[in-house]
Design an enzyme around this catalytic site. Structure first.
Site, mmCIF file in Angstrom:
data_model
loop_
_atom_site.group_PDB
_atom_site.id
_atom_site.type_symbol
_atom_site.label_atom_id
_atom_site.label_comp_id
_atom_site.label_asym_id
_atom_site.label_seq_id
_atom_site.Cartn_x
_atom_site.Cartn_y
_atom_site.Cartn_z
ATOM 1 C CG ASP A 16 47.475 35.945 26.002
ATOM 2 O OD1 ASP A 16 46.263 36.132 26.200
ATOM 3 O OD2 ASP A 16 48.105 36.481 25.065
ATOM 4 C CG ASN A 64 43.547 42.454 31.917
ATOM 5 O OD1 ASN A 64 44.290 41.692 32.533
ATOM 6 N ND2 ASN A 64 43.601 42.534 30.590
#
Ligand code: FPP
Length: 236
Positions: A16, A64
């Site tokens: 991330d 996503n």
């Protein structure tokens, strides 16, 4: 200090912070993913060098797809590039690749490449990297429950006889030991639907470092933190 004789067998990473890394440099988010892919490559190589058995990374979640098409395409492009390179270098690198997730909505070219990589990987026996692609922990558990129900309907098993170990066999991670350590960079302190079943007894390590800046030193800090913990698995 890391004790290299007591390493975890399986490390999992939520990669991330790519977007923020790019923003801080005035670059497009896609540049952050490109830098993140390079970090992945060097971290995977280092994990292999020190002797880890399994590394699992979250490359693309079931959520996503909500990102702009340009960003989704850039991530798919980076994956394609990485897979092509790793097929070429697998014999030398001894890094086997496997995939967790529902690959069916991915571009056909990428699906074919995943299947090819998976197949070639079976020839080798080095460290295994599991790339989570269109992966979600809840989705994985629901799919496993469906598959188990189908087997019951066909008389292959019975609900009463199901054990935790049996159920694990229906997950993408069937046959792979649970992660011992889950790392999340970028300052976020949440699990985000990653390996929900498998991380039941994992140790967690969080850091503010953004994924593209995650290097050997940070990995050492994570491993040392892991080794300083006392794992009791519910015991005393
Ligand atoms: C999360 O950061 C990262 C992703 C959703 C994509 C991860 C993909 C790669 C590292 C590249 C391809 C992978 C491989 C295995 C070659 P973010 O975009 O959410 O960052 P932010 O929170 O700072 O916006």
């Amino acid at each position: 200090m890391v004790d290299f004789t007591r390493l975890p067998r399986h490390v999992a990473i939520i990669m991330d912070g790519n977007g923020r890394w790019a923003k801080r440099r005035g670059l497009p988010r896609t540049a952050g993913h490109a830098a993140g892919a390079e970090t992945f490559r060097s971290v995977a190589t280092y994990c292999k060098d020190i002797g880890l058995d399994y590394l699992t990374v979250y490359a693309f979640s079931t959520e996503n797809w909500k990102r702009p098409l340009e960003e989704v395409s850039a991530i798919m492009g980076l994956l394609k590039k990485y897979l092509l390179e790793s097929i070429e270098k697998m014999e030398r690198d001894q890094i086997r690749l496997h995939f967790f997730g529902d690959l069916s909505p991915l571009p056909q070219e990428l699906r074919d490449l995943c299947a090819r990589t998976d197949k070639i990987s079976t020839r080798y026996d080095g460290m295994q990297v599991n790339v989570c692609l269109n992966y979600g922990g809840r989705d994985e558990i629901v799919r496993a429950a469906r598959a188990f129900a189908r087997d019951c309907a066909q008389g292959k098993c019975s609900p009463e006889a199901l054990s935790e170990a049996d159920f694990s066999g229906y997950l993408y991670s069937a046959g792979i030991p649970d992660p011992d350590l889950v790392i999340r960079p970028s300052g976020e302190v949440r699990i985000s639907n990653f390996l929900l079943w498998q991380s039941a007894y994992a140790e967690f390590y969080y850091t503010d470092v953004l994924w593209p800046d995650f290097g050997k030193d940070e990995l050492h800090r994570a491993l040392a933190a892991y080794q300083s913990r006392s794992r009791r698995f519910g015991g005393i």
